[in-house]
Design a protein around this motif. Sequence first.
Motif, PDB file in Angstrom:
ATOM      1  N   VAL A 187      -4.260 124.153  22.461  1.00 47.94           N
ATOM      2  CA  VAL A 187      -4.284 125.601  22.224  1.00 47.94           C
ATOM      3  C   VAL A 187      -3.854 125.914  20.794  1.00 47.94           C
ATOM      4  O   VAL A 187      -4.464 126.758  20.114  1.00 47.94           O
ATOM      5  CB  VAL A 187      -3.383 126.320  23.237  1.00 47.94           C
ATOM      6  N   GLU A 188      -2.802 125.246  20.308  1.00 47.02           N
ATOM      7  CA  GLU A 188      -2.358 125.489  18.940  1.00 47.02           C
ATOM      8  C   GLU A 188      -3.436 125.128  17.934  1.00 47.02           C
ATOM      9  O   GLU A 188      -3.663 125.848  16.953  1.00 47.02           O
ATOM     10  CB  GLU A 188      -1.085 124.676  18.650  1.00 47.02           C
TER      11      GLU A 188
ATOM     12  N   GLY B  85       4.603 125.451  17.865  1.00 45.16           N
ATOM     13  CA  GLY B  85       4.275 126.262  19.032  1.00 45.16           C
ATOM     14  C   GLY B  85       3.988 125.443  20.267  1.00 45.16           C
ATOM     15  O   GLY B  85       4.338 125.843  21.385  1.00 45.16           O
ATOM     16  N   ALA B  86       3.361 124.264  20.107  1.00 42.42           N
ATOM     17  CA  ALA B  86       3.051 123.433  21.270  1.00 42.42           C
ATOM     18  C   ALA B  86       4.324 122.994  21.979  1.00 42.42           C
ATOM     19  O   ALA B  86       4.397 122.983  23.221  1.00 42.42           O
ATOM     20  CB  ALA B  86       2.239 122.209  20.837  1.00 42.42           C
TER      21      ALA B  86
ATOM     22  N   LEU C  71       1.491 119.735  29.989  1.00 43.57           N
ATOM     23  CA  LEU C  71       1.881 120.943  29.272  1.00 43.57           C
ATOM     24  C   LEU C  71       1.835 120.742  27.765  1.00 43.57           C
ATOM     25  O   LEU C  71       1.373 121.609  27.015  1.00 43.57           O
ATOM     26  CB  LEU C  71       3.290 121.373  29.703  1.00 43.57           C
TER      27      LEU C  71
ATOM     28  N   ILE D  76       6.321 128.907  28.444  1.00 44.70           N
ATOM     29  CA  ILE D  76       5.329 129.328  29.439  1.00 44.70           C
ATOM     30  C   ILE D  76       5.850 129.161  30.867  1.00 44.70           C
ATOM     31  O   ILE D  76       5.772 130.109  31.670  1.00 44.70           O
ATOM     32  CB  ILE D  76       4.003 128.581  29.216  1.00 44.70           C
TER      33      ILE D  76
ATOM     34  N   LEU E  91       5.046 132.021  20.001  1.00 39.73           N
ATOM     35  CA  LEU E  91       5.243 132.608  21.327  1.00 39.73           C
ATOM     36  C   LEU E  91       4.828 134.071  21.385  1.00 39.73           C
ATOM     37  O   LEU E  91       5.092 134.747  22.378  1.00 39.73           O
ATOM     38  CB  LEU E  91       6.725 132.490  21.740  1.00 39.73           C
TER      39      LEU E  91
ATOM     40  N   THR F 254      -1.831 120.473  26.587  1.00 38.79           N
ATOM     41  CA  THR F 254      -2.442 121.798  26.666  1.00 38.79           C
ATOM     42  C   THR F 254      -1.965 122.684  25.521  1.00 38.79           C
ATOM     43  O   THR F 254      -2.757 123.353  24.853  1.00 38.79           O
ATOM     44  CB  THR F 254      -2.120 122.460  28.011  1.00 38.79           C
ATOM     45  N   GLY F 255      -0.653 122.669  25.280  1.00 39.37           N
ATOM     46  CA  GLY F 255      -0.118 123.456  24.173  1.00 39.37           C
ATOM     47  C   GLY F 255      -0.642 122.999  22.830  1.00 39.37           C
ATOM     48  O   GLY F 255      -0.934 123.809  21.953  1.00 39.37           O
TER      49      GLY F 255
ATOM     50  N   ASN G 215       6.067 126.160  23.620  1.00 42.19           N
ATOM     51  CA  ASN G 215       5.388 126.658  24.813  1.00 42.19           C
ATOM     52  C   ASN G 215       5.614 125.785  26.032  1.00 42.19           C
ATOM     53  O   ASN G 215       5.423 126.247  27.163  1.00 42.19           O
ATOM     54  CB  ASN G 215       3.885 126.789  24.534  1.00 42.19           C
ATOM     55  N   ILE G 216       5.971 124.520  25.842  1.00 43.78           N
ATOM     56  CA  ILE G 216       6.299 123.672  26.987  1.00 43.78           C
ATOM     57  C   ILE G 216       7.434 124.284  27.796  1.00 43.78           C
ATOM     58  O   ILE G 216       7.461 124.215  29.033  1.00 43.78           O
ATOM     59  CB  ILE G 216       6.680 122.252  26.510  1.00 43.78           C
TER      60      ILE G 216
END
Length: 759
Positions: A458-459, A477-478, A451, A485, A301, A454-455, A481-482
């Motif tokens: 991105v990770e 992290g995925a 979400l 974010i 994060l 996407t996470g 981040n759900i």
Amino acid sequence: MQSGFDPNSPGVTPDDIGMAAISGSNGKALSMPFRARQLPEYLGNLEIFKRLETQLEKERDRLALWVPVGVGAGIAIWFQLANAALWISFIALSCGLALSVKALNMGGRVSNAFFWFAALLALGCAIMWFRSWAVASPVLERPMVSSFYAEIEKTETISARDIVRLTLDTHEKQNLPPRVRVNVRTEKAVADLQPGTIIQLRARLMPPAMSSLPGAYDFSRRAWFMGLGATGQLLGEIEVVRSAEPSWGPLSAMPEYRQALSSHVQSRMAGGAAAIGATLATGDRGAISDEDAEAMRRSGLAHLLSISGLHVTAVVGAVYLLVLRILALFPPLALRFRLPLVAAGCAAVAALAYTLMTGAQVPTIRACVAALLVLIALVMGRSAITLRMVAAGALFVLIIWPESLVGPSFQLSFAAVTAIIAMHEHPKIQTLFARREEGIVRRSGRIILALFLTGLVVELALMPIALFHFHKAGIYGALANIIAIPLTTFVIMPLEALALLLDTVGLGAPFWWLCEKALSSLLVLAHYVSSRPGSVTMLPTMPLAAFGLVIAGGLWMALWSQSWRICGLAPIAIGVLMIATTRAPDLYITGDGRHVGIRNDAGELAMLRTRSGDFIRDMLLENAGIDGEATALEDWPNAQCNADSCTVIMEVDERDWVIVATRSSYYIPAMALSAACRRADIVISERRLPASCQPRWLKADRTLLGQVGGMTIDLENQKIATVLGRSGRHQWTRFTEPKSAQPIEKTSKIATEIRGSPE
């Protein structure tokens, strides 16, 4: 030898410049004459060129995306070559290749692609060279204590470390670099430390620190492009010679506004929530404690603490929608004016104001430029969120701040945005997340799935970059981040903005309470995720070639749209294999020779000096890829230590290595030192060891380390990596020129390296 071409035969013109040799099945070469003007036709008839032409015709809309890639590759090559003669050679080679391709006049997209990419490589290298020359300024040669006068350029309060950081302009006088940075303890900071104030002080100054180990953080490179010639610590008290003159205009007073806003936010909330809130409002991260910052990093994060795309998008989106909806309530305005244009203008002003308020750092400027491009696209009725917008923003940054390419901020932010857009441009993803008539449960599930995916993407995109720069990456992290974010974008930032607005009439207290609870929830999430077993992946220093292959493969997959994008998996797989099979070094020696770390196969690290400070300890652990604590070398088996030195016997690949490291400045009798050196394979010291000290393999003393910097040693493969070999001899490095290779005649790789040819 028989040949179908006789240069002395009649009828041969200067155009008959060569022969096309075709190997037959019997291994003999068959030859036939051809004219130079026939070469384009010959190449154009090759099957590989036909297939490339077909593929590039299908991808014609994506070719522009490779413009910043070409410029960035030229910039990266400039950093790797680290020699003016090599820069000239590379630029000349690239330009020559581009002109050669153009001279063939083949036409088609393949020829144009080769021409432009070669030209962009040369352009990127030239831009980076010019930028390095343009920012060049004197750098302090050696540590010193000096009393001097200076004008304050910038004041930065770092309350978590209880210091005030002053950037000072010495006006190129007093035998000092024109720009220095001094840390001042908070209790010694006088009230009138504002930009423009003339002060007198006494400080211990030192040159900007180079990398202590290969692959470690290089502050000297960053300081070079910041124009900093020295950093230091205040000694004594500060005397104000002349106070700053009153500032005029909003821009000149922006630092004061920013500091006042940060203090106001911290006064309205408590603890870590106040520090995070001040960061979101002003970009001031000085109040965030080390524990909270580490938890945010380990939980994936940390991007929430860097004012970039997420924050600017939230501000721009909120202002755009708010202005649009409010103006739509008034029919006379809605009928006479183009409300989207007015809303876009207000959002652009908000983006610029937020960028200035948060310090106008490069990531924020980059996000602001991208937001302005989106607003322009909305006003023109074009698709706003596209890879072309990302490419335009990247090209803008690379031209203005080309050095940002090699920093983690640029790589992380553009990798994340590129991965998100590339994923959502895929037809199957668009079909999966398209709006449709369905129940609230299925709709909510679809949003959560979007979400999560996407996470996850991105990770995966950020993991190699995080491992390369920080040697660690969050695994969960995925999932984190759900929650984080949406919480930050739709709850925390609107609450904070509303609280600040209502504070003008004294009604913000309830919203500050809600904002504090939301921020506390974010910190609870970060600490919970970071404390889970296996939450962080650690990795020793990554080979540059492996990192380059992974990045190249990722770009290939993200920027193309046809099926051949899958070919990007090949370089990624090779890079991952190189990373997985690279053996972690056994020895870690810092550039000053004071700190030594020894790693065993069990993943434990022992340090020569246990009182080395948090920074050195954490740096050694991170570069060794160890998520734990270091132990004292004297507590290790097979280690014998006294006040002056430690002797360690390490068994590696069925061979015993004898390592001797000094750890005091006391006198050691020459006879005893020479005897210890003869019994050792490797001798490490912060001293300059005499010529009589001759170990069996390597003498890493102050003389050698001053020539090549810190080093890591893989004993199994007998491989030595150095800071010089990793970075090259750039303007910001301060390696000493060797008088001879005698001290290291037994290690030919390093001997070659310090003569100017990095390994």
